[in-house]
Write a protein that holds these residues in place. Structure first.
Motif, PDB file in Angstrom:
ATOM      1  N   GLN A   1      -7.450  13.591   4.108  1.00 28.77           N
ATOM      2  CA  GLN A   1      -6.562  12.431   4.070  1.00 28.77           C
ATOM      3  C   GLN A   1      -5.519  12.509   5.181  1.00 28.77           C
ATOM      4  O   GLN A   1      -5.170  11.503   5.795  1.00 28.77           O
ATOM      5  CB  GLN A   1      -5.882  12.334   2.706  1.00 28.77           C
TER       6      GLN A   1
ATOM      7  N   TYR B   1      -3.690   8.162  -9.208  1.00 27.37           N
ATOM      8  CA  TYR B   1      -4.611   7.972  -8.088  1.00 27.37           C
ATOM      9  C   TYR B   1      -5.265   6.590  -8.131  1.00 27.37           C
ATOM     10  O   TYR B   1      -5.506   5.974  -7.089  1.00 27.37           O
ATOM     11  CB  TYR B   1      -5.680   9.059  -8.093  1.00 27.37           C
TER      12      TYR B   1
ATOM     13  N   LEU C   1      -9.885  11.914  -4.658  1.00 28.75           N
ATOM     14  CA  LEU C   1      -8.861  12.526  -5.511  1.00 28.75           C
ATOM     15  C   LEU C   1      -8.931  11.958  -6.923  1.00 28.75           C
ATOM     16  O   LEU C   1      -8.762  12.690  -7.907  1.00 28.75           O
ATOM     17  CB  LEU C   1      -7.475  12.280  -4.914  1.00 28.75           C
TER      18      LEU C   1
ATOM     19  N   THR D   1     -10.634   8.898   0.706  1.00 32.74           N
ATOM     20  CA  THR D   1     -10.103  10.184   0.238  1.00 32.74           C
ATOM     21  C   THR D   1      -9.298  10.007  -1.053  1.00 32.74           C
ATOM     22  O   THR D   1      -9.301  10.889  -1.922  1.00 32.74           O
ATOM     23  CB  THR D   1      -9.222  10.848   1.310  1.00 32.74           C
ATOM     24  N   THR D   2      -8.623   8.871  -1.182  1.00 30.23           N
ATOM     25  CA  THR D   2      -7.922   8.598  -2.442  1.00 30.23           C
ATOM     26  C   THR D   2      -8.907   8.457  -3.592  1.00 30.23           C
ATOM     27  O   THR D   2      -8.666   8.952  -4.704  1.00 30.23           O
ATOM     28  CB  THR D   2      -7.077   7.312  -2.315  1.00 30.23           C
TER      29      THR D   2
ATOM     30  N   SER E   1       0.826  -1.213   0.000  1.00 29.09           N
ATOM     31  CA  SER E   1       0.000   0.000   0.000  1.00 29.09           C
ATOM     32  C   SER E   1       0.857   1.258   0.000  1.00 29.09           C
ATOM     33  O   SER E   1       0.502   2.252  -0.636  1.00 29.09           O
ATOM     34  CB  SER E   1      -0.936   0.005   1.211  1.00 29.09           C
TER      35      SER E   1
ATOM     36  N   ASP F   1      -2.951   3.923  -6.708  1.00 32.72           N
ATOM     37  CA  ASP F   1      -2.948   3.994  -5.255  1.00 32.72           C
ATOM     38  C   ASP F   1      -4.202   3.341  -4.679  1.00 32.72           C
ATOM     39  O   ASP F   1      -4.141   2.534  -3.734  1.00 32.72           O
ATOM     40  CB  ASP F   1      -2.866   5.457  -4.813  1.00 32.72           C
ATOM     41  N   ALA F   2      -5.364   3.663  -5.235  1.00 35.12           N
ATOM     42  CA  ALA F   2      -6.623   3.131  -4.714  1.00 35.12           C
ATOM     43  C   ALA F   2      -6.669   1.606  -4.793  1.00 35.12           C
ATOM     44  O   ALA F   2      -7.135   0.938  -3.859  1.00 35.12           O
ATOM     45  CB  ALA F   2      -7.802   3.733  -5.482  1.00 35.12           C
TER      46      ALA F   2
ATOM     47  N   THR G   1       0.120   8.873  -5.201  1.00 38.06           N
ATOM     48  CA  THR G   1      -0.659  10.037  -4.792  1.00 38.06           C
ATOM     49  C   THR G   1       0.242  11.120  -4.232  1.00 38.06           C
ATOM     50  O   THR G   1       0.031  12.310  -4.499  1.00 38.06           O
ATOM     51  CB  THR G   1      -1.709   9.619  -3.737  1.00 38.06           C
TER      52      THR G   1
ATOM     53  N   VAL H   1       0.747   4.532  -2.265  1.00 34.04           N
ATOM     54  CA  VAL H   1       0.602   5.876  -1.689  1.00 34.04           C
ATOM     55  C   VAL H   1       1.578   6.858  -2.336  1.00 34.04           C
ATOM     56  O   VAL H   1       1.269   8.053  -2.482  1.00 34.04           O
ATOM     57  CB  VAL H   1       0.814   5.811  -0.160  1.00 34.04           C
TER      58      VAL H   1
ATOM     59  N   TRP I   1      -8.573   5.399   2.263  1.00 35.79           N
ATOM     60  CA  TRP I   1      -8.914   4.863   0.946  1.00 35.79           C
ATOM     61  C   TRP I   1     -10.001   5.696   0.281  1.00 35.79           C
ATOM     62  O   TRP I   1      -9.937   5.989  -0.911  1.00 35.79           O
ATOM     63  CB  TRP I   1      -9.362   3.407   1.115  1.00 35.79           C
TER      64      TRP I   1
END
Length: 411
Positions: A123, A182, A102, A98-99, A32, A185-186, A39, A36, A96
């Motif tokens: 976030q 993004y 984005l 908030t990602t 993870s 990342d998600a 982002t 990250v 997660w």
């Protein structure tokens, strides 16, 4: 002495990975954290793309400071009062979401910097609860004597992700839209959600009276106020990060000096050094005068950062920032060692304050670097900050001898 014994003395200790629960969480965090980084790079670059201002990049980092301070301290108190598995899972889910927000604004091409500031703040709040809880649960997953090794493993894994993540993010951003970064990342963040779900219940031990309220926060701060050595380690880290962290200048320098392809390397440069230092960290625990080593490491950080800002070649800039990253990793190990000397019932709260310092300092540093660069130049902001950090580290060591006198307590 055999080659195997020599390696054990110098390479990273992997014994904590024998524990299934820790190994699962370690893998989830490592994967993870790699995501990250996409982002972490995309946000400042997108802000700069929208505003064309280094100051705005600094502001984007700074807006997360207030929720970071408030929620990290509160999150530490929560970690000392409630089932840490549930707190970890809840805060990870909020990160997660908030990602995903984005990702949505990038897909819709909203282009509103104020919306991004709001999402960054949200976030930051979730992350500020998540981080101290994640650190506080480690002793419950492994043997007590392996905590330092587990911290080093986690730090090194995050450093490895900080190398390949930014490089990958730079390639993605250069060839695709911000939404792709993004999205990566998600998707990868779902791994840490899975790892948190598989953890056993983790009620805090020995803190039956803790409620996670203001009284617990006050008790933690009172304990901290009486520990001069811990306060000094916080002070020297704040000086290093506020004065010498140059990350807010990376988009500007990539745009004006090195070209777009340099962006990923600039963001990865610090982690390159910290990873190499972590992989060869066997010697760090054998240093007796750890207070002196801490001050020297921060001085090395500042001088290496200054050198990186002064050179005109990308390879030299990355190399000096890698040296800075190695110095920062070494100082981080010694600062965490001091903090781990606190009683277990205070560990969550002190980890919360520690996280506020570690994560808040660079955000203030971004604001300083961006504002000075807008008023003068990126080079002046970068170089002068590094020199100032080295000078302040020396002054703190000379003014407060208790810091220089700190030695290894394991003898």
């Amino acid at each position: 002495m055999s080659l195997q014994e020599q390696l054990r003395k110098h390479v990273i200790d992997v014994r904590p990975l024998r524990h299934v629960a820790y190994r699962r969480l370690f893998v989830g965090n490592a994967v993870s954290f790699f995501g990250v980084q996409f982002t972490a790079v995309a946000v400042p670059v997108q802000v700069y793309d929208i505003t064309r201002s280094a100051l705005w990049v600094g502001v984007a980092s700074f807006v997360g400071l207030v929720p970071l301070i408030v929620f990290s301290i509160w999150g530490g108190a929560i970690a000392d009062a409630f089932d840490r598995r549930k707190v970890l899972l809840t805060s990870s889910t909020l990160m997660w979401l908030t990602t995903l927000a984005l990702l949505a604004q990038a897909v819709l091409h909203v282009g509103n910097p104020y919306l991004m500031l709001a999402l960054i703040a949200a976030q930051s709040a979730a992350f500020s609860v998540n981080s101290p809880v994640r650190q506080a649960i480690i002793p419950a997953l492994i043997g007590e004597g392996e905590v330092a090794a587990a911290n080093t493993l986690s730090f090194t894994a995050s450093s490895v992700s900080s190398i390949f993540g930014p490089v990958g993010a730079g390639l993605v951003i250069a060839s695709a839209e911000f939404s792709v970064a993004y999205a990566i990342d998600a998707v990868l963040f779902t791994i840490v959600l899975w790892a948190a779900l598989r953890l056993p219940p983790l009620p805090p031990a020995g803190v039956a009276k803790a409620t996670g309220g203001l009284g617990d926060i006050r008790d933690g701060l009172r304990f901290l106020a009486g520990s001069k050595l811990i306060l000094l380690t916080f002070a020297i880290d704040i000086a290093a990060m506020v004065l010498a962290m140059p990350k807010a200048l990376f988009p500007v320098v990539a745009d004006q000096r090195y070209g777009p392809a340099s962006l990923g390397w600039l963001y990865a440069s610090i982690a390159i050094g910290s990873t190499l230092a972590g992989l060869t960290s066997g010697w760090i625990g054998r240093v007796h005068r750890q207070g002196v080593a801490l001050v020297l490491a921060v001085v090395g950080w500042g001088l290496a950062v200054a050198a990186a800002g002064a050179v005109p070649w990308l390879w030299a800039c990355v190399a000096f920032m890698a040296v800075a990253g190695a110095a920062d990793m070494i100082s981080g190990v010694y600062r965490q060692t001091v903090l781990l000397s606190a009683p277990d019932e205070m560990r969550g709260r002190l980890q919360g304050v520690f996280f506020a310092v570690v994560a808040g300092g660079p955000r203030l540093g971004d604001l300083r670097a961006g504002s000075v660069a807008d008023a003068t130049s990126a080079t002046f902001s970068w170089v002068s900050g590094g020199i100032a950090a080295a000078v302040v580290a020396v002054l703190l060591g000379l003014t407060f001898p208790v810091l220089l006198r700190y030695t290894d307590r394991s003898d």
